[in-house]
Enzyme design. Structure first.
Site, PDB file in Angstrom:
ATOM      1  CD  GLU A 204      -2.799  -0.644   2.060  1.00 40.67           C
ATOM      2  OE1 GLU A 204      -4.486  -0.913   2.300  1.00 40.67           O
ATOM      3  OE2 GLU A 204      -2.250  -0.530   3.771  1.00 40.67           O
ATOM      4  CD  GLU A 209      -6.696   1.844   2.117  1.00 42.35           C
ATOM      5  OE1 GLU A 209      -6.281   1.150   2.838  1.00 42.35           O
ATOM      6  OE2 GLU A 209      -5.367   2.653   1.935  1.00 42.35           O
ATOM      7  CE  LYS A 211      -9.975   0.319   3.757  1.00 38.31           C
ATOM      8  NZ  LYS A 211      -9.937   0.227   4.924  1.00 38.31           N
ATOM      9  N   GLY A 594     -27.623  69.814  -4.524  1.00 39.92           N
ATOM     10  CA  GLY A 594     -26.091  69.269  -4.614  1.00 39.92           C
ATOM     11  C   GLY A 594     -25.408  69.170  -5.513  1.00 39.92           C
ATOM     12  CE  LYS A 600     -27.948  66.319  -7.676  1.00 39.31           C
ATOM     13  NZ  LYS A 600     -26.538  65.962  -7.456  1.00 39.31           N
TER      14      LYS A 600
END
Length: 905
Positions: A204, A209, A211, A594, A600
């Site tokens: 591994e 992996e 299993k 303004g 404004k």
């Protein structure tokens, strides 16, 4: 979001309070519980804690299931679960506990990463119980905690952004078919069978992996194994999962043929992998690249069973084994986040302003703020949130200050006994500030309540903040109103204002007796006794909270939000806020003059929101009037009012209208009738009901020489002025100032001279970088090619078509330039061109200066700003210049400049 109905928010508090029901507390008591019950209780607590951490903080309320009369600890398993949420930081930083009889409270501070994580590079925006992200490390598989998940996702996002498309990286040599001569794994996995008992010629590793098959429920076991190992390989560097091999001896054992169907097994494996949730950070929407191979396992030449090899390549994005375990409060429910929501919040970052808005200054950054906060910016040179706090809400050592003083005097003068009542309440406090308002509800965008004289927020040392509501008389709904306002304020201070300290807001309802002296109401709502750490300890903490309050009260949605594709807030200036915070019932009519670029239209938008909440208005009861359709459409899309042009206003009756806001009034005319008289008539129909008429105007931008229809200047009262230019970069603002001076010296006959002195008081943010380019004596073809070339260059630097406006003098000029401009654009691969009616799309706008009045873009091209009326040439030029935020290009067509100089002398 998915609801978890077993956890609900209690609404009688001024804080988020989640009652999780009965929970057994105390280490010895919890050890006696059955495992199922212990886990069930732990899940309830952890969901509530996670939801509050992600939602601004709050309180978990538990009912002790055990009968201990003495104080007990929480329990080690509960404490360990809470630590996983906060990445094993100090538990006391985010959680405080208190036992009151049979009730046990866990006080939860909002999650933030400003000072609490040792590794400052690991800053997940939200808390999670599980990320559902696996990775491969050596021969092991690990579930990433939220910190590691954040780093992993941040790297993936950065790689995708830098490359545009991040392909699967084939680092592992086991993935490379061209390395079979040196790679024993390739040779082995190309076989179509194994011998039972055969020993694999390699161990591994990071990429392999082994299993064994389960003895029962083989397909389910295989599916569960895939959910862990395939995402881990895909999220790391790829590899092989081999099922049917003992991981210690490396012997092939396989699964007996009687126990599994070969075709069914392969189909189930492929379906399980295809159902894995994949998230991309790039344009490539590829799927997981994998291969499933079922190999025969022979025993002395006879078929014994099968082994399975699954090869998977590294994935360009992220592969999840399931939905991340994370929760938030939404409304009155605790909800789990979807994968997309979790991912969006986890990697949420401040927008990249290096190109588009490099002259903006951060007021609140996502890197050190609570999970639901949004970034806040202001133009460089304008007041910082700290300056605004010192100006509006100062904390004076050894002094308790009332603010605003004008409102204090007004309230005390008009309400006998109010001064005595408030002074009696705050007498014990020696340092802080009492912020008065006619309605804190309206200030927080909630509806005003009738019968409230005022609300007052006390920020004082050695106490948590207190919100007072003063009623004219006893009201059964008074406490619920005060609680709702305090709840909203607390949420906004954290989630909008970015406050990261411990925070609660207590409430107190007072009333004035109409017959006798002032009285205090005992009602204080449902009370939770918060720990002393929720008290404001010193001036520094008070000012930090008040700076968050500045963001709450002065923050508004920036136009940058549409350009950047994310929510961004800007701040009002101090003068804008003082106008905005006026008592509408005392200021039913107001004229706001303004200067160009002074905000404004932003003010008009915010005041309509305030009108809606103050007078409980429907959308069609507030009328916004302007001269041009593009600005009308822009405001209409905000869904806060009914928006019309002046012509429509004069054409139709508005029987449902109660309040009117008029914008860009300097461009109005009387050709269709007396618009001002009609507006006055509508807003004065009912003298018993206050109705609003606010008029925003700027004489410098008057675009005609006809009668405007405004009353004489002496009748424009009360009047306010906005002289701070907040829109334009420094170079543009300085050029604008010169143009305004020309208007002041040579005004058209239809405007008064006195208001034009405003330009002498003009201020703008200094050193805000931008571009001002003036090109003269150009042919029509040279003009359109200049626009096309410059746009192409800007787009390569990160700008987009929605940042650009091309403005000409008249509608006739639009038609003249449209075809030629389109031809030039198409040669550069640019085809998105529209008029100002479509401001929301990703298009370059081509329209007249007049029709673009009140709108803005980061980049503006102005083509020969001339008009038939010599008297308003500089007015039109002022309007053009003020539309540009960052970059302004003024292009004079040949012979037009001479015409301009002739007309203006």
């Amino acid at each position: 979001m998915e609801k978890h109905s077993r956890l609900a928010i209690k609404s009688s508090y001024s804080d988020l309070v989640i009652n999780v029901g009965k929970v057994t507390l105390g280490e010895s008591n919890r050890k006696k519980l059955q495992k199922v019950q212990r886990e069930k209780e732990k899940v309830k607590v952890i969901q509530a804690a996670c939801a509050l951490l992600n939602s601004g903080g709050g309180v978990i309320q538990l009912e002790m299931a055990n009968n201990d009369e003495n104080l007990v600890e929480m329990g080690l398993d509960l404490e360990a679960a809470l630590r996983t949420l906060i990445l094993f930081s100090n538990l006391q930083v985010f959680f405080k506990t208190k036992q009151q009889g049979k009730c046990y409270y866990i006080f939860v501070k909002s999650w933030s990463t400003d000072t609490f994580l040792e590794d400052i590079s690991v800053k997940p925006r939200i808390c999670s119980l599980s990320s559902s992200l696996y990775c491969r490390s050596g021969t092991s598989v690990f579930l990433m905690d939220s910190g590691k998940a954040f780093s992993f996702l941040k790297t993936k996002k950065t790689n995708a952004k830098s490359s545009g498309k991040e392909p699967s990286r084939e680092i592992s040599k086991v993935i490379h078919p061209d390395l079979h001569d040196v790679d024993p794994t390739y040779c082995v996995f190309q076989k179509d069978h194994f011998e039972r008992g055969e020993v694999m010629p390699f161990p591994e590793s990071q990429f392999i992996e082994f299993k064994q098959f389960a003895t029962k429920h083989i397909e389910q076991y295989t599916k569960d194994t895939i959910l862990e190992y395939i995402p881990a390989f895909a999220n790391t560097e790829g590899g092989y999962l081999v099922i049917g091999v003992d991981d210690k001896s490396r012997k092939v054992l396989g699964c007996a043929k009687e126990n599994v169907d070969r075709d069914s097994l392969k189909k189930k494996i492929e379906e399980a992998i295809q159902k894995l949730s994949c998230v991309h950070f790039c344009q490539c929407q590829c799927q997981i690249d994998f291969t499933v191979k079922i190999l025969d396992v022979l025993d002395k030449g006879e078929l014994y069973g099968y082994a399975c090899v699954i090869g998977v390549k590294q994935f360009c994005g992220a592969v999840f084994s399931g939905v991340p375990s994370s929760w938030m409060v939404k409304g009155k429910d605790v909800c789990s986040l979807t994968t997309e929501e979790w991912l969006s919040m986890m990697v949420d970052t401040d927008p990249d302003l290096r190109q588009l808005c490099k002259d903006f200054e951060s007021q609140l950054s996502l890197s050190n703020s609570p999970p639901q906060s949004r970034p806040v910016y202001s133009k460089k040179g304008l007041e910082h949130k700290k300056d605004l706090q010192q100006l509006l809400f100062p904390v004076t050592p050894g002094c308790l200050k009332y603010t605003p003083e004008s409102l204090q005097k007004e309230l005390f003068l008009q309400n006998e006994g109010l001064e005595e009542l408030i002074n009696r309440q705050i007498d014990p406090f020696s340092q802080g500030i009492l912020i008065l308002s006619t309605s804190w509800a309206v200030d927080l965008n909630l509806e005003e309540k009738q019968g409230v004289i005022c609300d007052a927020l006390l920020i004082a040392q050695n106490r948590p903040p207190i919100l007072y509501t003063v009623l004219r008389e006893q009201d059964a709904e008074g406490q619920s109103y005060c609680t709702r306002v305090a709840f909203t304020l607390k949420q906004k201070l954290v989630n909008m204002g970015g406050y990261t300290g411990n925070l609660c807001i207590t409430t107190k309802v007072l009333h004035l007796s109409p017959e006798r002296s002032a009285e205090s109401s005992a009602g204080s709502g449902s009370v939770i006794d918060y720990p002393s750490s929720y008290h404001l300890a010193d001036t520094q903490q008070m000012e930090a909270l008040l700076q968050s309050l500045v963001i709450v009260l002065l923050g508004f949605r920036s136009l940058l939000s549409d350009q950047l594709g994310c929510e961004v807030l800007n701040l009002l200036t101090a003068k804008q806020y003082k106008i905005f915070s006026k008592n509408l019932r005392k200021n039913k009519e107001l004229f706001i003059h303004g200067l160009p670029g002074s905000g404004k239209t932003i003010m008009a938008t915010k005041i309509m929101e305030k009108i809606r909440n103050t007078f409980h208005c429907k959308t069609n009861e507030i009328l916004y009037i302007c001269e041009n359709k593009p600005l009308k459409n822009f405001i209409r899309d905000k869904n806060i009012c009914q928006a019309v042009t002046r012509k429509s206003f004069m054409k139709y009756d508005f029987t449902h209208t109660q309040h009117i806001i008029i914008d860009e009034a300097q461009n109005f005319r009387t050709e269709d009738g007396d618009w001002y008289r009609k507006a006055k008539t509508i807003t004065q129909r009912d003298t018993d009901c206050p109705r609003i008429l606010w008029i925003f105007l700027d004489y410098f931008q008057t675009s005609h020489v006809e009668d405007i229809g405004l009353p004489a200047l002496s009748a424009q009262y009360p009047r306010e002025e906005l002289t701070r230019v907040v829109r334009n970069a420094d170079q543009i603002a300085r050029y604008l100032q010169r143009v305004l001076q020309r208007v002041r010296k040579n005004p058209p006959r239809n405007i008064p001279h006195e208001p034009l002195k405003m330009c002498l008081e003009a201020k703008w943010a200094r050193d805000v970088q931008g571009t001002l380019s003036i090109k003269k004596n150009l042919t029509l073809n040279a003009i359109v090619m200049y626009v096309a070339d410059t746009c192409k260059l800007l787009f390569e630097r990160g700008y987009s078509p929605k940042d650009v406006a091309v403005l000409v003098s008249t509608a006739r000029d639009v038609k003249k330039y449209q075809q030629e401009l389109l031809k030039a654009m198409r040669k550069k691969g640019i085809v998105c061109l529209t008029n100002a009616n479509d401001m929301g799309g990703d298009h370059i706008v081509l329209d007249s200066v007049r029709r673009f009045s009140g709108l803005e873009r980061s980049i503006v091209f102005g083509i020969h700003p001339s008009t038939v009326k010599a008297a308003i040439l500089y007015n039109i030029l002022a309007c053009l210049v003020s539309r540009a935020n960052q970059h302004l290009h003024i292009l004079w067509q040949r012979d037009v400049e001479e015409e301009f100089q002739t007309k203006t002398g």
